[in-house]
Design a protein around this motif. Structure first.
Motif, PDB file in Angstrom:
ATOM      1  N   GLU A   1       0.073  -2.888   1.264  1.00 41.12           N
ATOM      2  CA  GLU A   1       1.320  -2.439   1.889  1.00 41.12           C
ATOM      3  C   GLU A   1       2.485  -3.190   1.261  1.00 41.12           C
ATOM      4  N   LEU A   2       3.530  -2.465   0.938  1.00 40.18           N
ATOM      5  CA  LEU A   2       4.722  -3.080   0.351  1.00 40.18           C
ATOM      6  C   LEU A   2       5.490  -3.848   1.423  1.00 40.18           C
ATOM      7  N   GLY A   3       6.527  -4.564   0.988  1.00 42.82           N
ATOM      8  CA  GLY A   3       7.340  -5.377   1.875  1.00 42.82           C
ATOM      9  C   GLY A   3       7.876  -4.625   3.075  1.00 42.82           C
ATOM     10  N   PHE A   4       7.710  -5.224   4.240  1.00 45.25           N
ATOM     11  CA  PHE A   4       8.083  -4.691   5.542  1.00 45.25           C
ATOM     12  C   PHE A   4       7.326  -3.424   5.914  1.00 45.25           C
ATOM     13  N   GLU A   5       6.234  -3.132   5.179  1.00 44.55           N
ATOM     14  CA  GLU A   5       5.303  -2.065   5.555  1.00 44.55           C
ATOM     15  C   GLU A   5       3.982  -2.665   6.039  1.00 44.55           C
ATOM     16  N   GLU A   6       3.873  -3.970   6.125  1.00 44.33           N
ATOM     17  CA  GLU A   6       2.600  -4.657   6.369  1.00 44.33           C
ATOM     18  C   GLU A   6       2.108  -4.532   7.810  1.00 44.33           C
ATOM     19  N   GLU A   7       2.189  -3.320   8.367  1.00 45.43           N
ATOM     20  CA  GLU A   7       1.752  -3.085   9.747  1.00 45.43           C
ATOM     21  C   GLU A   7       0.246  -3.293   9.897  1.00 45.43           C
ATOM     22  N   ARG A   8      -0.541  -2.670   9.041  1.00 48.38           N
ATOM     23  CA  ARG A   8      -2.001  -2.771   9.127  1.00 48.38           C
ATOM     24  C   ARG A   8      -2.456  -4.206   8.862  1.00 48.38           C
ATOM     25  N   THR A   9      -1.887  -4.811   7.823  1.00 53.67           N
ATOM     26  CA  THR A   9      -2.241  -6.192   7.491  1.00 53.67           C
ATOM     27  C   THR A   9      -1.855  -7.126   8.627  1.00 53.67           C
TER      28      THR A   9
END
Length: 179
Positions: free
Chosen positions: A25-33
């Protein structure tokens, strides 16, 4: 931390790293992580807070008084197409962990779980910062703005470095300051 506590979590660290690598996941998309990290921290009985949009803060308070240190890892991937035949290669076209942040996140998560198992022996507090968006749109500033540095006496982080032999600890002079 005992060697047994660290070795008990090794298989989990490998599994977490490969899962994160498969699902970059790219920056500020790291919801799953972030959810993976927060869930594992909570399972280990670690006080957990979501901060800076997709970041995670874990806190282990030791059984004895002492200073507060922070251990930090970055979680974001890069907009790169992976061309490997690894069984855990990126499943998201155009995104991959090409800089080691999957490893950083998994290693810090393993450290947090191991340390939490021995919290009664710990003097002080350890904060675990799982930072989003290190590769561009954020970096540490959103985490700092969220107040995670309050009461922190020292910060340490790691970064995989392919030019160093395995098992070697290096030091970057440009990023080192006196505590």
């Amino acid at each position: 931390m005992s060697g047994a506590a660290a070795s008990d979590v090794l298989a989990d660290v490998v599994r977490w790293r490969r899962d994160i690598h498969r699902n970059p996941e790219l920056g500020f998309e790291e919801e799953r992580t972030g959810e993976l990290v927060a869930g594992e921290l909570r399972k280990a009985g670690i006080e957990t807070t979501r901060v800076a949009k997709t970041g995670v803060l874990g806190v282990v308070r030791g059984g004895h008084p002492g200073k507060t240190i922070d251990l930090r890892a970055d979680m974001d991937a890069l907009p790169v197409v992976e061309r490997s035949d690894e069984p855990f290669a990126s499943e998201i076209h155009g995104k991959m962990h090409a800089c080691g942040h999957d490893a950083h996140t998994a290693m810090l998560l393993g450290a947090a779980v191991s340390i939490a198992r021995e919290r009664e022996r710990l003097a002080g507090t350890i904060k675990f910062f799982f930072q989003p968006a290190e590769e561009g749109p954020g970096g540490a500033k959103p985490m700092i703005d969220a107040g995670v540095m309050q009461g922190v006496d020292a910060v340490a982080m790691i970064h995989v470095w392919p030019t160093l032999p395995a098992g070697t600890i290096g030091r970057s002079e440009e990023h080192t300051s006196e505590l």
